[in-house]
Scaffold this motif. Structure first.
Motif, PDB file in Angstrom:
ATOM      1  N   GLN A  50       0.839  -1.188   0.000  1.00 48.20           N
ATOM      2  CA  GLN A  50       0.000   0.000   0.000  1.00 48.20           C
ATOM      3  C   GLN A  50       0.881   1.246   0.000  1.00 48.20           C
ATOM      4  OE1 GLN A  50      -1.576   3.405   1.160  1.00 48.20           O
ATOM      5  NE2 GLN A  50      -0.889   2.360   3.009  1.00 48.20           N
TER       6      GLN A  50
ATOM      7  N   ASP B 285      -2.185   7.610   5.088  1.00 47.84           N
ATOM      8  CA  ASP B 285      -2.412   6.166   5.089  1.00 47.84           C
ATOM      9  C   ASP B 285      -1.215   5.336   5.572  1.00 47.84           C
ATOM     10  OD1 ASP B 285      -4.924   6.725   4.195  1.00 47.84           O
ATOM     11  OD2 ASP B 285      -4.688   5.852   2.212  1.00 47.84           O
TER      12      ASP B 285
ATOM     13  N   ASP C  98      -4.943  -2.044   5.560  1.00 45.84           N
ATOM     14  CA  ASP C  98      -3.663  -1.727   4.917  1.00 45.84           C
ATOM     15  C   ASP C  98      -3.441  -0.235   4.751  1.00 45.84           C
ATOM     16  OD1 ASP C  98      -5.822  -1.943   3.099  1.00 45.84           O
ATOM     17  OD2 ASP C  98      -4.481  -2.194   1.399  1.00 45.84           O
ATOM     18  N   HIS C  99      -4.476   0.562   5.029  1.00 45.87           N
ATOM     19  CA  HIS C  99      -4.344   2.013   4.922  1.00 45.87           C
ATOM     20  C   HIS C  99      -4.262   2.707   6.276  1.00 45.87           C
ATOM     21  CE1 HIS C  99      -5.089   2.580   0.523  1.00 45.87           C
ATOM     22  NE2 HIS C  99      -5.472   1.329   0.684  1.00 45.87           N
TER      23      HIS C  99
ATOM     24  N   ASP D 244      -8.027   4.040  -2.592  1.00 46.00           N
ATOM     25  CA  ASP D 244      -8.456   2.922  -3.433  1.00 46.00           C
ATOM     26  C   ASP D 244      -9.667   3.254  -4.303  1.00 46.00           C
ATOM     27  OD1 ASP D 244      -6.405   1.452  -2.406  1.00 46.00           O
ATOM     28  OD2 ASP D 244      -7.638   0.123  -1.183  1.00 46.00           O
TER      29      ASP D 244
ATOM     30  N   GLY E  47      -3.804   4.059  -4.023  1.00 44.06           N
ATOM     31  CA  GLY E  47      -3.478   3.304  -2.829  1.00 44.06           C
ATOM     32  C   GLY E  47      -2.492   2.188  -3.083  1.00 44.06           C
ATOM     33  N   HIS E  48      -2.407   1.741  -4.320  1.00 42.03           N
ATOM     34  CA  HIS E  48      -1.490   0.665  -4.709  1.00 42.03           C
ATOM     35  C   HIS E  48      -1.042   0.913  -6.139  1.00 42.03           C
ATOM     36  CE1 HIS E  48      -3.110  -1.821  -1.302  1.00 42.03           C
ATOM     37  NE2 HIS E  48      -4.182  -1.101  -1.585  1.00 42.03           N
TER      38      HIS E  48
ATOM     39  N   TYR F  75      -7.334  -5.563  -3.169  1.00 42.72           N
ATOM     40  CA  TYR F  75      -7.495  -4.404  -2.283  1.00 42.72           C
ATOM     41  C   TYR F  75      -8.690  -3.576  -2.686  1.00 42.72           C
ATOM     42  CZ  TYR F  75      -4.084  -3.299  -5.950  1.00 42.72           C
ATOM     43  OH  TYR F  75      -3.394  -3.223  -7.135  1.00 42.72           O
TER      44      TYR F  75
END
Length: 231
Positions: free
Chosen positions: A13, A30, A60-61, A151, A191-192, A231
């Motif tokens: 992330q 995050d 994950d954030h 995300d 986010g990714h 995710y």
């Protein structure tokens, strides 16, 4: 404003360290995990952490937000209060995915659409962009033409909507009515994965490009999204 991405957690992330170059004050967006790496980067840059900002309540954030806030004595701002149910489930989430024990927290400030957040001399606009989660927030710097979108949107994809209280229609509406009007020249931090621009995604993203998305695509698009990432 200086921007540093730190991929954290097994989900890689994109935790982001933002630094005001004038005041050397910083914010972290995050902090999902790997708190040692985040603190090390802050110390390496020689900046003072002022605040933690959260886009949404997935583990994950925000999994390391409570520990980082306590360790650095800084407040947490965001996400929208509609994600409170996710933050309240962090211990369950961490056990499910095998994360180290997460410290529960309550944000010092819940955010809503139209708010602003600030650190140093930097001010970011807050956009409420539900869909991936009901309380998802996007942070936008008009001056830098930069958005941290969590995300909601990725390079070549969009966020999953098969989670509790996720909603595909809301997600598409958020992208089209909140993100696209900011301008094609806006660079975004997802986010990714890699960064991109809104203009690039409007041309090539198979889910939200101007020429490909119709109301009949919804079911098929959701299935493709689920199969592509976790995710």
């Amino acid at each position: 404003m200086n921007v540093t991405l730190i991929p954290v957690t097994p989900f890689q992330q994109n935790c982001t360290v933002l630094c005001c170059n004038t005041t050397k004050r910083a914010a972290v967006i995050d902090p999902g995990g790997d708190i040692e790496r985040i603190v090390s980067e802050i110390e390496h840059q020689g900046v003072a952490l002022e605040k933690i900002f959260l886009t949404h309540g997935h583990l994950d954030h925000c999994g390391a937000a409570g520990k980082l806030a306590q360790y650095m004595s800084v407040p947490i701002e965001g996400p929208h209060i509609d994600d409170a149910f996710l933050i309240n489930q962090l211990l369950t989430q961490s056990a499910r995915f095998g994360f180290s024990k997460t410290q529960l927290f309550t944000p010092d400030r819940w955010l809503k659409d139209g708010d602003t957040v600030a650190f140093g001399n930097v001010t970011l606009d807050v956009l409420h962009c539900p869909g991936h989660t009901p309380g998802h927030i996007v942070f936008f710097s008009d001056n830098k033409r930069l958005a941290s979108v969590g995300d909601v949107l990725f390079a070549g994809s969009i966020g999953r909507t098969d989670f509790p209280k996720s909603n595909y229609v809301d997600l598409i509406k958020s992208i089209r009515t909140k993100l696209w009007p900011l301008g094609d020249d806006v660079t975004f931090i997802p986010g990714h994965g890699p960064m991109s621009t809104f203009g690039q995604e409007r041309q090539t993203n198979p889910y939200v490009a101007d020429t490909v998305l119709t109301s009949n695509d919804s079911s098929m698009a959701v299935q493709k999204i689920i199969s592509q990432h976790s995710y």
